[in-house]
Design a protein around this motif. Structure first.
Motif, short mmCIF file in Angstrom:
data_model
loop_
_atom_site.label_atom_id
_atom_site.label_comp_id
_atom_site.label_asym_id
_atom_site.label_seq_id
_atom_site.Cartn_x
_atom_site.Cartn_y
_atom_site.Cartn_z
N SER A 27 0.88 -1.38 -0.17
CA SER A 27 0.13 0.04 0.20
C SER A 27 0.81 1.22 0.08
N ARG A 28 1.96 1.26 0.77
CA ARG A 28 2.93 2.45 0.62
C ARG A 28 3.46 2.57 -0.54
N LEU A 29 3.85 1.70 -1.53
CA LEU A 29 4.24 1.60 -2.79
C LEU A 29 3.34 2.18 -3.87
N ALA A 30 2.11 1.79 -3.69
CA ALA A 30 0.93 1.82 -4.35
C ALA A 30 0.69 3.54 -4.54
N GLU A 31 1.04 4.15 -3.24
CA GLU A 31 0.77 5.59 -3.02
C GLU A 31 1.72 6.25 -4.39
N VAL A 34 3.85 2.53 -7.45
CA VAL A 34 4.43 1.20 -7.87
C VAL A 34 3.70 0.23 -7.61
N ARG A 35 3.77 -1.00 -8.45
CA ARG A 35 3.00 -2.17 -8.25
C ARG A 35 4.15 -2.98 -7.48
N GLN A 128 12.60 -9.66 -2.29
CA GLN A 128 13.37 -10.89 -2.00
C GLN A 128 12.44 -11.90 -3.18
N LYS A 129 13.05 -13.20 -3.07
CA LYS A 129 12.51 -14.13 -3.73
C LYS A 129 10.97 -14.26 -3.70
N GLY A 130 10.44 -14.30 -4.84
CA GLY A 130 8.86 -14.14 -5.06
C GLY A 130 8.35 -12.67 -5.24
N ASP A 131 8.91 -11.76 -5.01
CA ASP A 131 8.67 -10.41 -5.03
C ASP A 131 8.78 -9.90 -6.95
N LEU A 132 7.45 -9.19 -7.12
CA LEU A 132 7.19 -8.80 -8.28
C LEU A 132 7.35 -7.32 -8.02
N ILE A 133 8.07 -6.37 -8.61
CA ILE A 133 7.98 -4.97 -8.45
C ILE A 133 7.82 -4.38 -9.82
N SER A 134 7.02 -3.31 -10.09
CA SER A 134 7.06 -2.44 -11.41
C SER A 134 7.04 -0.91 -10.89
N VAL A 135 8.11 -0.46 -11.49
CA VAL A 135 8.58 0.96 -11.19
C VAL A 135 7.90 1.91 -12.32
#
Ligand SMILES: CSCCC(=O)/C(O)=C/O
Ligand SMILES: [Fe+2]
Ligand code: NI
Length: 181
Positions: A27-31, A34-35, A128-135
């Motif tokens: 939720s902090r990244l969604a602000e 960022v996915r 870490q392993k399993g994380d998807l991040i989209s900047v």
């Protein structure tokens, strides 16, 4: 365990928020657009695994992301601490830069520290392993794999040329945390 730490961008000692709770990280990244998602990782691949092996193990996930979000190109960064060019490779991503497209990374194994600069704040995300991040495109950021890298990340691009960075020329990255490993 993935972690977020948020600072003001002008004061490295002013920690505004930290959490290792994935919903709070999300939720902090969604602000800031960022996915962030945590996925199950089926295969146990070790850092250093070849690109073909990684792509074939995650073929269905890759095809789904490409279909749903229109990505055109995929590659894999797979590094372990025996890599002879680890210092140069680390340096490549260590300074603040942007991309003209979203930066989509899925951590198949290991970890890496993404730091994003948005809204006068610094968002450090230990992925870490399993994380998807989209900047999102044009968001200033940098990435540290640490002096002894150990990770596999699948990278998806929506331009056919793959990785193209625009360095901002700022030295801000030197003032924030590095990954110790
Ligand atoms: C985690 S993959 C390597 C880092 C990268 O591709 C990038 O653009 C960092 O900003
Ligand atoms: Fe980047
Ligand atoms: Ni600033």
């Amino acid at each position: 365990m993935s972690i977020i730490r948020i600072y003001t961008d002008h004061d490295t000692t002013n920690l505004l928020f930290t959490s290792d709770n994935s919903s709070k990280i999300q939720s902090r990244l969604a602000e800031i657009g960022v996915r962030f998602e945590q996925w199950q990782t089926g295969s146990d691949l070790s850092a250093g695994a070849q690109q073909e092996e990684v792509i074939s193990a995650y073929q269905q996930d890759i095809e789904r992301l490409m279909r749903e979000d229109g990505y055109q190109t995929v590659d894999v960064v797979s590094l372990n601490s025996d890599h002879p060019q680890k210092a140069e490779l680390r340096q490549k991503f260590l300074s603040e830069h942007t991309h003209s497209e979203d930066e989509v990374r899925f951590f198949v194994s290991g970890e890496g520290l993404f730091t994003l600069h948005a809204e006068q704040k610094i968002f450090e995300v230990l992925c870490q392993k399993g994380d998807l991040i989209s900047v999102p495109a044009n968001t200033p950021h940098w990435f540290d794999m640490g002096p002894n890298p150990g990770f596999i990340a699948i990278r998806l691009f929506n331009n056919p040329d793959g990785w193209v960075a625009n360095f901002t020329g700022s030295d801000i990255a030197e003032r924030f945390n590095r990954l110790e490993n």
